[in-house]
Design an enzyme around this catalytic site. Structure first.
Site, PDB file in Angstrom:
ATOM      1  N   GLU A 248       5.420  24.678   8.283  1.00 43.85           N
ATOM      2  CA  GLU A 248       4.454  23.651   8.681  1.00 43.85           C
ATOM      3  C   GLU A 248       3.338  23.598   7.654  1.00 43.85           C
ATOM      4  OE1 GLU A 248       2.782  23.749  12.635  1.00 43.85           O
ATOM      5  OE2 GLU A 248       4.719  24.335  13.526  1.00 43.85           O
TER       6      GLU A 248
ATOM      7  N   GLU B  93       4.826  30.505  15.900  1.00 43.03           N
ATOM      8  CA  GLU B  93       3.422  30.922  16.027  1.00 43.03           C
ATOM      9  C   GLU B  93       3.186  31.782  17.272  1.00 43.03           C
ATOM     10  OE1 GLU B  93       0.727  27.639  15.677  1.00 43.03           O
ATOM     11  OE2 GLU B  93       1.401  27.124  13.657  1.00 43.03           O
TER      12      GLU B  93
END
Length: 472
Positions: A368, A169
């Site tokens: 995720e 991220e």
């Protein structure tokens, strides 16, 4: 009712993910101060219940038992991160830590012995504070130090790691550090953030270049948090607002890291508002072009819904993406009230199809996806097990749409839940729990939740029964 068995491809990756800072604890191996430890020392009240990352899930002392819990919850793969601060305890400089090497080699060896593939991520928000003092991702020197760290990891763990990832991220630290005040050092300055973002992309490319030089097995890629963007309506103003939001939050990292080029519309927009980074060269752009991700991790939690701005922008205030749109709260949306996020299962399908249709159907996996819930002890039975049927339903509903994407040709190889054991979650600490295994903070006792038992069955059967009439 139209129940049928949803079967996933052979050798599908069933597992979960977490990070070093969120799970290991400090331990005795030697570790430099990270930006999170620095921030906690300066502003402990910013952290829920004043819980720091000192102990977290204490994985560094309990990893052998944790590997057995991975087996008991159906893991054939697991994503860890390697702590830069632990590998280089003098602050990220050149002297590598033999105790850290021994820890990670033993962890990875034991995972492999149990049939659990190691997915190793190199950066998960945990900049050594000394590196931040040198400018963090705004500094070319820090980029080079990071490339050295990554190369050291290749040298010491290349024989044990299945797939590598340059970053998790990367948008997160840019938003948190330079725009939205949820990461240290809490700067609000878009132009500096743009420079940090550019160097993050450059670091990704340089690490891939080194990986290819080493001729390591497996693949190397990146983990991106991506949300499909939906306009409030098909009104041209709403559609334009959604396009701009998508450029900032989705294409900004996805395009250069997978295609090797920054989206031209975003470049033009930032040039118009004088927000492009100052420090970049043609050699940098060539490196980014030539060294792109070989595999892509997709973190999906919620959709992004936007509309045209309904009020004027204060141009005396800091430049922000929200100058061009407002968030839209869709009437009737389903919510995870604890996290404040919309639950929209079909979004995982939309995301996978975007990657299939617009990014060469690159090999990808869900890296995720998960549901954070507060006060889960409410759902414990007399034996102390969390009966989290809500998490099981959440997983099933998302997996059904993932299955649909695979049936339609999306090159999806696995599904990793966030997370394995309840872990420390940055400034939210342990406010919300995500794990397949519950954690008692006082005793560090681990107990498999009902969802953990479900996950084992899911992995063993490589699928589950589902009413496909729910799929639209």
């Amino acid at each position: 009712m139209n129940k049928q068995k949803l079967n996933f491809p052979e050798e599908f990756w069933w597992g979960s993910a977490w990070s070093a800072e969120q799970a290991e604890g400090r331990g005795e191996t030697g570790k430099a101060e990270t930006v999170w430890e620095r921030w906690y020392s300066e502003q402990p009240t910013r952290f829920y219940n004043r819980v720091s990352s000192e102990i977290t899930t204490d994985h560094i002392h309990r990893y052998e038992d944790d590997i057995q819990l991975m087996k008991q919850t159906g893991h054939n793969s697991f994503r860890v991160s390697i702590s830069w601060a632990r590998m280089f305890p003098n602050g990220g400089e050149r002297a590598v830590n033999p105790a850290a090497i021994a820890f990670y080699r033993d962890l990875f060896s034991k995972m492999n012995q149990e049939g659990i593939k190691v997915f190793a991520n190199l950066y998960h928000f945990d900049m050594p504070a000394a590196m931040q003092d040198k400018g963090g991702w705004e500094s070319r020197d820090v980029v080079e130090a990071y490339v050295h760290f990554a190369t050291t990891c290749f040298d010491h763990f290349g024989d044990l790691v299945y797939h590598w990832f340059t970053s998790n991220e990367p948008l997160g630290p840019i938003l948190g550090s330079y725009l939205e005040d949820f990461h240290y050092p809490n700067i609000v300055d878009f132009k500096r953030g743009a420079q940090a973002a550019f160097f993050t992309v450059l670091a990704h490319a340089k690490i891939i270049e080194r990986f290819k030089e080493k001729k390591l097995s497996g693949k190397i890629g990146v983990i991106l948090n991506l949300s499909p963007t939906f306009p409030r309506s098909q009104n041209p103003a709403d559609v334009k607002a959604a396009e701009i939001a998508d450029l900032f939050y989705t294409r900004s990292f996805l395009d250069p890291m997978v295609k090797g080029e920054f989206p031209q519309k975003l470049v033009d927009l930032l040039r118009k508002y004088e927000q492009l980074p100052n420090d970049y060269t043609s050699e940098d752009l060539a490196c980014i072009k030539e060294n792109t991700a070989q595999i892509l991790g997709l973190n999906y939690y919620e959709p992004r819904r936007v509309k045209a701005r309904m009020s004027a922008v204060n141009e005396m205030g800091p430049f922000l993406p929200e100058w061009f749109f407002e968030n839209h709260i869709m009437p009737g949306r389903k919510m995870n009230e604890y996290r404040g996020w919309e639950i929209y299962e079909k979004g995982i399908y939309d995301l996978c199809m975007d990657i299939k249709n617009n990014y060469g159907n690159i090999e990808a996996f869900i890296s995720e996806n998960g549901m954070g819930v507060a006060n889960e002890e409410r759902f414990m039975d007399e034996a102390g097990q969390v009966i989290d049927e809500y998490r099981i339903d959440f997983i099933k509903d998302h997996l059904a749409y993932l299955w649909k994407a695979i049936q339609e040709g999306a090159n999806i190889k696995g599904y990793h839940l966030w997370t394995f054991i309840d872990c420390w979650s940055w400034i939210n600490a342990y406010k919300n729990r995500y794990g397949l295994v519950s954690l008692d903070l006082d005793t560090q006792k681990r107990t498999i939740k009902k969802s953990g038992e479900f996950y084992k069955q899911l992995s063993d059967e490589n699928g589950f029964e589902y009413d496909v009439d729910y799929l639209v």
